[in-house]
Design a protein around this motif. Structure first.
Motif, short mmCIF file in Angstrom:
data_model
loop_
_atom_site.label_atom_id
_atom_site.label_comp_id
_atom_site.label_asym_id
_atom_site.label_seq_id
_atom_site.Cartn_x
_atom_site.Cartn_y
_atom_site.Cartn_z
N CYS A 96 26.68 2.23 55.06
CA CYS A 96 26.90 1.47 56.30
C CYS A 96 26.47 0.01 56.19
O CYS A 96 26.97 -0.85 56.90
N GLY A 97 25.50 -0.28 55.32
CA GLY A 97 25.03 -1.66 55.18
C GLY A 97 23.96 -2.07 56.18
O GLY A 97 23.35 -3.13 56.03
N THR A 98 23.72 -1.25 57.20
CA THR A 98 22.80 -1.69 58.26
C THR A 98 21.64 -0.73 58.54
O THR A 98 20.73 -1.09 59.28
N CYS A 99 21.66 0.48 58.00
CA CYS A 99 20.57 1.41 58.28
C CYS A 99 19.32 0.97 57.50
O CYS A 99 19.39 0.08 56.64
N CYS A 102 19.97 1.04 53.67
CA CYS A 102 20.87 -0.01 53.19
C CYS A 102 20.16 -1.36 53.24
O CYS A 102 20.27 -2.16 52.31
N CYS A 110 21.80 5.85 52.05
CA CYS A 110 22.29 5.46 53.38
C CYS A 110 22.28 6.62 54.37
O CYS A 110 22.70 7.73 54.05
N SER A 111 21.82 6.35 55.58
CA SER A 111 21.75 7.38 56.64
C SER A 111 23.13 7.86 57.07
O SER A 111 23.23 8.91 57.70
#
Ligand SMILES: [Zn+2]
Length: 367
Positions: A96-99, A102, A110-111
């Motif tokens: 996702c790039g944002t958890c 990440c 990644c979650s």
């Protein structure tokens, strides 16, 4: 690009895939469109498509296919450094790039992680699967530019379609610090992961590779890869702990890689654990679900490490491509069995009946 293409889609869990005509997908500004030349069929696929495991299927009908390799035919408007005509493997790992993971720079944890064209790992995976609802069993597939592994001309698309399992083994051996002169035991060596691990251990400089498995024909193939460096044991022929010790100067191996499948017995892993050298590293990349009995005091006294590893980074994929291109990683022993897209269900049936080993079953969607 516009027009229609053929794509294999899963319409309902456990049903055969159907070859449907669908629109050639549009790509986003950071994506490329890949004309798929080969996409791998792996042992786990029938179980995943059955929908009976924990894995979250994408919303159905879904375009499926995990390990795709092909040629870039269209480049998004903000993509730099990738040209039309590039030969690529698409790393299907979606993060996702944002958890928190990440953000910490570990997208493999990644979650919301998911495999493009295959499944999600958590109940947070759905948005990523919706963003990339494209699998490799299709004539074309979009992929994010940063997930591409560039393939040297000497690496065939069919071999690249094996990169998923090869990369999983490679990353695990890197976690275990395998290098010049390492002694490595591989439990489940006759499977797809175990055979790939043998190829990588040879490439990385391991000098003693001790493979344990069931299928005698595949064990003989594994042994023949490098008879002076590889030794194999058919389960039941000799006690596992003693066999490994007898081939590692009585002190044990530096590394134990466990590739046991879901239905394997934990007792074999436990026995192999008894033949790991002081300071040794054990890495699990298998799907063993049976509870494993361990003696924590042995981990203290012998300063052992036991860890898991999942998949690999795009950077590790690029290292594999480099090694395969230079011939250091020798993929010539992989025996490819290629099917056209219309034969995808026959290919999925074949993978059920074969011990993975060095067999490499792929789909060629352009045939
Ligand atoms: Zn994430």
């Amino acid at each position: 690009m516009s027009g229609e293409m053929r794509a294999a889609r899963l319409h309902a869990p456990g049903e055969p895939l159907r070859i449907d005509r669908v629109a050639v997908p549009d790509i986003g500004p950071r994506d490329v469109l890949v004309e798929v030349k080969a996409c791998g069929i792996i042992p786990n696929m029938n179980a995943i498509f059955s929908g009976t495991l924990w894995n979250r299927l994408p919303s159905l009908p879904a375009r499926v296919g995990l390990d795709a390799a092909g040629v870039v035919v269209q480049v998004g408007r903000t993509v730099t450094g990738i040209a039309i005509g590039a030969r690529v493997y698409v790393n299907p790992w979606l993060a996702c790039g944002t958890c928190p993971y990440c953000r910490a720079g570990v997208p493999l944890q990644c979650s919301a992680a998911a495999f493009q064209g295959y499944f999600g790992f958590t109940d947070q995976s759905a948005p990523l699967l919706r963003a990339y609802p494209y699998g490799g069993f299709a004539e074309y597939m979009p992929a994010a530019a940063e997930r591409l592994v560039m393939l040297p001309d000497s690496v065939s698309f069919e071999h690249a379609a094996r990169f998923g399992y090869l990369g999983t083994s490679f990353a695990a051996l890197r976690h275990a610090e395998v290098g010049a002169g390492s002694w490595v035991a591989i439990n489940g060596v006759t499977g797809t992961l175990g055979a790939g691990a043998t190829l990588h251990a040879l490439a990385m400089g391991a000098t003693r590779i001790l493979g344990i498995g069931r299928n005698r024909a595949v064990l003989a193939q594994i042994k023949s890869l490098a008879p002076s460096r590889v030794d194999v044991l058919a389960l039941g022929d000799y006690p596992v702990t003693e066999w490994i010790l007898s081939r590692s100067d009585g002190i044990g191996v530096d590394v134990l890689l466990d590739c046991s499948g879901r239905a394997a017995a934990a007792g074999t892993t436990a026995a192999a654990l008894g033949a790991v050298k002081r300071g040794g590293i054990v890495v699990n990349i298998g799907a063993l679900t049976e509870k494993l009995e361990i003696e924590p005091i042995a981990f203290m006294v012998k300063a052992l490490t036991f860890r898991g590893s999942n998949w690999f980074t795009t950077g590790e994929g690029q290292l594999m491509a480099e090694m395969a291109g230079a011939g250091v990683l020798d993929l010539a022993s992989l025996k490819t069995r290629a099917y056209p897209l219309e034969g995808v269900n026959d290919a999925l049936a074949e993978v059920k009946t074969r011990p993975g080993g060095l067999t490499n079953i792929v789909i060629n969607p352009d045939r």
